[in-house]
Design an enzyme around this catalytic site. Structure first.
Site, mmCIF file in Angstrom:
data_model
loop_
_atom_site.group_PDB
_atom_site.id
_atom_site.type_symbol
_atom_site.label_atom_id
_atom_site.label_comp_id
_atom_site.label_asym_id
_atom_site.label_seq_id
_atom_site.Cartn_x
_atom_site.Cartn_y
_atom_site.Cartn_z
ATOM 1 N N GLU A 1 -22.823 15.285 22.511
ATOM 2 C CA GLU A 1 -22.774 14.687 21.180
ATOM 3 C C GLU A 1 -22.964 13.176 21.313
ATOM 4 O OE1 GLU A 1 -18.974 14.508 19.043
ATOM 5 O OE2 GLU A 1 -19.999 15.316 17.298
ATOM 6 N N LYS B 1 -2.148 9.683 10.268
ATOM 7 C CA LYS B 1 -2.592 8.536 11.061
ATOM 8 C C LYS B 1 -4.107 8.397 10.936
ATOM 9 C CE LYS B 1 -4.104 7.654 15.128
ATOM 10 N NZ LYS B 1 -4.986 6.517 14.790
ATOM 11 N N CYS C 1 -20.276 14.891 12.208
ATOM 12 C CA CYS C 1 -19.991 16.001 13.131
ATOM 13 C C CYS C 1 -21.019 17.110 13.014
ATOM 14 C CB CYS C 1 -18.593 16.537 12.871
ATOM 15 S SG CYS C 1 -18.323 16.940 11.146
ATOM 16 N N GLU D 1 -10.735 20.183 13.971
ATOM 17 C CA GLU D 1 -12.142 20.120 13.536
ATOM 18 C C GLU D 1 -12.806 19.118 14.464
ATOM 19 O OE1 GLU D 1 -13.050 22.096 11.216
ATOM 20 O OE2 GLU D 1 -11.171 22.520 10.180
HETATM 21 P P1 NAP Z 1 -11.510 10.500 18.270
HETATM 22 O O1 NAP Z 1 -11.739 9.436 19.252
HETATM 23 O O2 NAP Z 1 -11.183 11.857 18.757
HETATM 24 O O3 NAP Z 1 -10.383 9.944 17.285
HETATM 25 C C1 NAP Z 1 -9.944 10.685 16.181
HETATM 26 C C2 NAP Z 1 -8.529 10.296 15.846
HETATM 27 O O4 NAP Z 1 -7.676 10.670 16.939
HETATM 28 C C3 NAP Z 1 -8.317 8.804 15.634
HETATM 29 O O5 NAP Z 1 -7.359 8.613 14.621
HETATM 30 C C4 NAP Z 1 -7.759 8.370 16.988
HETATM 31 O O6 NAP Z 1 -6.997 7.183 16.931
HETATM 32 C C5 NAP Z 1 -6.899 9.552 17.346
HETATM 33 N N1 NAP Z 1 -6.595 9.700 18.775
HETATM 34 C C6 NAP Z 1 -7.296 9.233 19.833
HETATM 35 N N2 NAP Z 1 -6.663 9.578 20.997
HETATM 36 C C7 NAP Z 1 -5.562 10.281 20.653
HETATM 37 C C8 NAP Z 1 -4.507 10.902 21.381
HETATM 38 N N3 NAP Z 1 -4.466 10.893 22.722
HETATM 39 N N4 NAP Z 1 -3.530 11.538 20.705
HETATM 40 C C9 NAP Z 1 -3.536 11.586 19.353
HETATM 41 N N5 NAP Z 1 -4.500 10.996 18.604
HETATM 42 C C10 NAP Z 1 -5.503 10.354 19.244
HETATM 43 O O7 NAP Z 1 -12.770 10.706 17.305
HETATM 44 P P2 NAP Z 1 -13.588 9.597 16.536
HETATM 45 O O8 NAP Z 1 -14.427 8.896 17.546
HETATM 46 O O9 NAP Z 1 -12.696 8.821 15.640
HETATM 47 O O10 NAP Z 1 -14.508 10.509 15.593
HETATM 48 C C11 NAP Z 1 -15.676 11.055 16.002
HETATM 49 C C12 NAP Z 1 -15.505 12.508 16.399
HETATM 50 O O11 NAP Z 1 -14.976 13.253 15.310
HETATM 51 C C13 NAP Z 1 -16.825 13.173 16.726
HETATM 52 O O12 NAP Z 1 -16.680 13.965 17.877
HETATM 53 C C14 NAP Z 1 -17.095 14.039 15.513
HETATM 54 O O13 NAP Z 1 -17.944 15.128 15.769
HETATM 55 C C15 NAP Z 1 -15.733 14.453 15.137
HETATM 56 N N6 NAP Z 1 -15.681 14.895 13.726
HETATM 57 C C16 NAP Z 1 -15.525 16.219 13.456
HETATM 58 C C17 NAP Z 1 -15.515 16.666 12.139
HETATM 59 C C18 NAP Z 1 -15.335 18.120 11.817
HETATM 60 O O14 NAP Z 1 -14.934 18.424 10.694
HETATM 61 N N7 NAP Z 1 -15.568 19.028 12.738
HETATM 62 C C19 NAP Z 1 -15.664 15.756 11.094
HETATM 63 C C20 NAP Z 1 -15.812 14.406 11.403
HETATM 64 C C21 NAP Z 1 -15.817 13.990 12.741
HETATM 65 P P3 NAP Z 1 -7.696 5.747 17.229
HETATM 66 O O15 NAP Z 1 -8.662 5.538 16.151
HETATM 67 O O16 NAP Z 1 -6.572 4.807 17.221
HETATM 68 O O17 NAP Z 1 -8.348 5.897 18.573
#
Ligand code: NAP
Length: 497
Positions: free
Chosen positions: A400, A191, A301, A267
């Site tokens: 963050e 997804k 991240c 991650e």
């Molecule tokens: P996010 O809001 O956590 O969303 C990530 C994914 O999870 C999206 O596909 C989102 O879908 C989905 N999602 C949201 N709520 C969910 C739920 N209740 N159950 C299952 N899936 C759900 O993160 P983001 O804003 O897209 O990305 C930014 C974050 O990613 C930052 O915190 C960043 O640090 C982190 N990140 C970490 C790494 C690493 O390797 N450590 C790398 C890149 C990014 P929708 O898009 O439909 O909401």
């Protein structure tokens, strides 16, 4: 192609045909409901394409097909050397579509075209090719058991894996998940983030062309809160791999516990320390301090968002960093000269602007930036921003922000630098800059993060694992270690008569 100008890319963008259909059972299909949602270009705020809006019924179809493919052995029982051939062909096909894919990612994410071309697409190709080439070199174990016994310790695929990925590095995080999951023989339902579904759909189609059997890979665009939750709570998903925010990661661990204890690897976010000692190569450290936080608009991240500088060089070093920040003023993502693009959407822009207000109210000193720019484009552009005089208890040092905002702190000695660096719920990445090997190595060893640079930031390649300590997660992408997240260890104990 390598010398394309902004005008060339604009013309290519106009001519681009975008397929926003879901990818289920080896085919591009509409959502069963027929529903779609728009995806927007963050560079100008305009609609880019309509994308299938998948729901529970699409998930059920994909999971059943993934399970059937896994049980059939068409991929899971294929010889690793044959799986390798498919993955290498897949990497080659992605490489052949390099410009089109880089353009798609640039338009969907707002990343500068020079980045998507040289970094994101290249990373996806390298990840898929490397994992494919590695998989027929992995040996299992025969442990040292008594003479009349033979034990086999084998790594077997988990079964059906769900992968949920974010919008900030859609293509490379997709590749980081798909490559080891597929190389080890799993079926995968992916997804993508709602904001950025296009590159995952594109490479899934190429996987079929490369020979990946139908049913092994599915890509379902749709909402995290319902579709993502459905995957995470599903009783027939064996493993869940996630890149995204820490709060959603916390939910996913709960979903696993509430359902079938599916293996869940995360991650997550970061607030990474970048420590600069007075004896460092200050020119190099200042240039990389800017790269560390402004690359991808700070929507990274591992961004080095806490610059921790030895007190006695504070003013001199900050002048250097501010002068580097001027090179990061945002521009049109389609211009090959652009270093930094927009925020992904207006919501993320507002989050960043909100933190700039928080920093001011907390008493930090705004040294540079702090405002919206290029508003006339319709995009969500924020200036590179630097706060000095930050204390580690301020929200701009602890939370963050996920935007181009640098918080600068100071230290008197190595112990204080380490203590500030470790005073965080996160532990994803960091760096230390010093010409003294003792100082550099001791500090690097003491900072509790998954990846630490010495005299570099963002260093690393496919040969090393990537992941976090503490609330930055528990999984590892890249390298042979990534295979561990997608396999179970099985012991077979044989006793001879
Ligand atoms: P996010 O809001 O956590 O969303 C990530 C994914 O999870 C999206 O596909 C989102 O879908 C989905 N999602 C949201 N709520 C969910 C739920 N209740 N159950 C299952 N899936 C759900 O993160 P983001 O804003 O897209 O990305 C930014 C974050 O990613 C930052 O915190 C960043 O640090 C982190 N990140 C970490 C790494 C690493 O390797 N450590 C790398 C890149 C990014 P929708 O898009 O439909 O909401």
């Amino acid at each position: 192609m390598a010398n394309m100008t902004k005008a060339d890319w604009q013309a290519a963008a106009k001519a681009l045909r975008i397929d926003g259909r879901a990818f289920i059972n080896g085919r591009s299909v509409d959502a069963l409901s027929g529903e779609t949602r728009p995806t927007f270009n963050p560079g100008n705020g305009k609609q880019l394409a309509q994308v299938a809006y998948c729901g529970i019924e699409d998930a059920e179809l994909a999971i059943a097909s993934a399970r059937a493919a896994f049980a059939s052995g068409v991929w899971s029982a294929m010889a690793p050397s044959d799986r390798k051939m498919v993955m290498v062909r897949w990497a080659e096909l992605i490489e052949q579509h390099r410009e089109e894919l880089a353009l798609l990612e640039c338009l969907d994410v707002g990343k500068p075209i020079s980045n998507t071309l040289d970094i994101d697409v290249s990373a996806a190709v390298r990840t898929i090719r490397w994992s494919g080439e590695a998989i027929d070199k992995v040996y299992d174990e025969i442990p040292p058991t008594p003479a009349n016994t033979l034990a086999l310790v084998q790594r077997l695929p988990l079964g059906v894996v769900a992968a949920i990925v974010p919008w900030n590095f859609p293509l490379s995080t997709t590749a980081w998940k798909l490559a080891p999951a597929l190389a080890t023989g799993n079926s995968v339902v992916l997804k993508p983030a709602s904001n950025t579904p296009l590159s995952a759909l594109f490479i899934a189609r190429l996987a079929t062309e490369a020979g990946l059997p139908d049913g092994v890979l599915h890509v379902l665009p749709g909402p995290g809160g319902s579709l993502g939750k459905h995957l995470a709570t599903h009783m027939d998903i064996d493993g869940l791999t996630f890149t995204g925010s820490t709060p959603v990661g916390q939910l996913l661990m709960q979903y696993s516990g509430q359902s079938n204890l599916k293996r869940t690897f995360l991650e997550l976010g970061g607030k990474s320390p970048n420590i600069v000692f007075a004896d460092a190569n200050l020119e190099a450290a200042a240039a990389m301090a800017a790269v560390a936080v402004f690359y991808n608009g700070g929507q990274t991240c591992t961004a080095g968002t806490r610059l921790i500088v030895e007190e006695k060089i504070r003013d001199e070093f900050l002048d250097m960093v501010v002068s580097k920040a001027r090179d990061w003023m945002p521009g049109d993502p389609l211009d090959p000269a652009t270093a930094m693009g927009p925020m992904i959407d207006e919501g993320q822009f507002n989050t960043v602007a909100g933190y700039v207000d928080v920093g001011r109210k907390e008493g930090a000193e705004l040294l540079f930036g702090g405002k919206r720019c290029l508003a006339e484009t319709g995009g969500h552009y924020h200036e590179p921003t630097i706060f000095a005089g930050v204390h580690n208890q301020m929200r701009v040092a602890q939370e963050e922000i996920f935007g181009p905002v640098l918080s600068v702190l100071t230290f008197k000695d190595a112990a204080e630098a380490v203590s500030i660096a470790n005073d965080s719920i996160y532990g994803l990445a960091g760096a230390v800059w010093s010409r003294n090997i003792n100082t550099a190595h001791k500090v690097a060893a003491a900072v509790r993060v998954g990846t630490m640079g010495i005299n570099n930031y963002f260093g690393g390649d496919m040969t090393v694992p990537f992941g976090g300590f503490k609330q930055s997660g528990n999984g590892r992408d890249k390298s042979m270690h990534a295979f561990n997240d997608y396999t179970e260890l099985k012991t077979t104990w044989i006793e001879f008569e």
